[in-house]
Design an enzyme around this catalytic site. Structure first.
Site, PDB file in Angstrom:
ATOM      1  N   SER A  12      -3.358  -4.372 -49.414  1.00 44.65           N
ATOM      2  CA  SER A  12      -2.722  -4.811 -48.700  1.00 44.65           C
ATOM      3  C   SER A  12      -3.350  -5.415 -47.554  1.00 44.65           C
ATOM      4  CB  SER A  12      -1.911  -3.958 -48.099  1.00 44.65           C
ATOM      5  OG  SER A  12      -0.251  -4.964 -47.217  1.00 44.65           O
ATOM      6  N   LYS A  69       3.631  -8.729 -49.141  1.00 40.77           N
ATOM      7  CA  LYS A  69       2.474  -7.642 -49.159  1.00 40.77           C
ATOM      8  C   LYS A  69       3.156  -6.716 -48.424  1.00 40.77           C
ATOM      9  CE  LYS A  69      -1.673  -8.866 -49.646  1.00 40.77           C
ATOM     10  NZ  LYS A  69      -2.278  -8.205 -50.995  1.00 40.77           N
ATOM     11  N   TYR A 104       3.108 -14.952 -47.484  1.00 35.43           N
ATOM     12  CA  TYR A 104       2.003 -13.839 -47.776  1.00 35.43           C
ATOM     13  C   TYR A 104       2.571 -12.377 -47.401  1.00 35.43           C
ATOM     14  CZ  TYR A 104      -2.468 -11.989 -47.836  1.00 35.43           C
ATOM     15  OH  TYR A 104      -3.132 -11.126 -47.541  1.00 35.43           O
TER      16      TYR A 104
END
Length: 290
Positions: free
Chosen positions: A145, A163, A159
């Site tokens: 992650s 994650k 992004y």
């Protein structure tokens, strides 16, 4: 693809399946596992980039082509590893890339493509290996992650979304598979000296002038930081191996002083906000009269 039978490939140590192994954390973890005496199936979209590792460890390293956004290829690679070695002890979902863009700038295609790479691909690989790990009564799933999987800031909404999704998925997964002897480790790096920020690697959504001072500055700083990040990927890889060997293995492993500082501060802010609003949170049930 080779049609070797299991008897022709007798594994030494643990059997690792690592995605995105050609560079960055994937490469560092591959090297660390091989130095530890284990067997690694290192995957990449361009497996020829791993020729040197295969040459250095011909009995324990294999390079295999894999695009984690291709479900059919995922199934084929897992089947091949099981044919070769009869087991998979550690899956490392590492393949990924960066994207900078304000929410308003980020296109639907960019968001969907990144989610395929960072979430749906790892989810498919995890599902593919779990029956084998359950059958052998052991295993570990390592999810790469980011500190951006715990907190976020301007310019990294897409992004972080991918994650955050991976971390929520993995937290539930850990509870589900613990009874079968399977570990889950979520790794949350900060800034490490990989190719993540490099030209051609860090993608930028079509820019709007309105976000030049906020998101534009983030993009410029990330690019300028390339090659100067404080984190050492080799040391991160050793920390990951140590966490896997620990009892108990942590669910989350922040890596880097920047990640540790940012996550600690985020936890403090979250706790303070919760305490400030706890009375309101507890004052919304039906009353006794109701």
């Amino acid at each position: 693809m080779s049609t070797d039978t299991p008897s022709t490939r007798r594994p030494t140590g643990r059997v690792w399946l690592i995605t995105g192994a050609s560079s960055g954390f994937g490469r560092a973890i591959t090297e660390a596992a091989l130095r530890a005496g284990d067997t690694v199936v290192a995957t990449a979209r361009r497996p020829e980039t791993l020729k040197d590792l295969v040459a250095a460890y011909p009995d324990r390293a294999s390079a295999v082509e894999l695009d984690v956004t291709d479900p059919g290829r995922i199934a084929a690679v897992v089947a091949q590893v099981m044919l070769w070695y009869g087991r998979i002890d550690v899956l490392v979902n590492n393949a990924g890339r960066g994207l900078v863009g304000a929410v308003e700038e980020t296109t639907d295609r960019e968001l969907r493509d990144l989610m395929e790479l960072h979430f749906f691909g790892p989810a498919a690989l995890t599902r593919a290996v779990l029956p084998h790990m359950r059958g052998q009564g052991s295993g570990a799933v390592v999810q790469l992650s980011s500190m951006g999987g715990r907190l976020s800031f301007a310019g990294v909404s897409a992004y972080s979304a991918t994650k955050f999704a991976l971390e929520g998925f993995s937290e539930a997964l850990a509870a589900e598979v613990a009874p079968f002897g399977i570990k889950v480790l979520i790794v949350e790096p900060g800034a490490f000296r990989t190719g993540f920020n490099g030209a051609g690697a860090l993608l930028r959504s079509p820019a709007l002038d309105a976000y030049a001072d906020s998101v534009g500055a983030v993009a410029a700083n990330l690019t300028a930081d390339d090659g100067r990040q404080p984190g050492d990927p080799a040391r991160a890889a050793e920390a990951i191996l140590a966490a896997l060997d620990a009892d108990p293995t942590p669910l989350r492993l922040p890596l880097g002083n920047d990640a540790a500082d940012a996550i600690s501060a985020s936890l403090d802010r979250a706790r303070a906000e919760f305490l400030a609003w706890e009375p309101a949170a507890r004052d919304v049930d039906f009353t006794a009269a109701g």
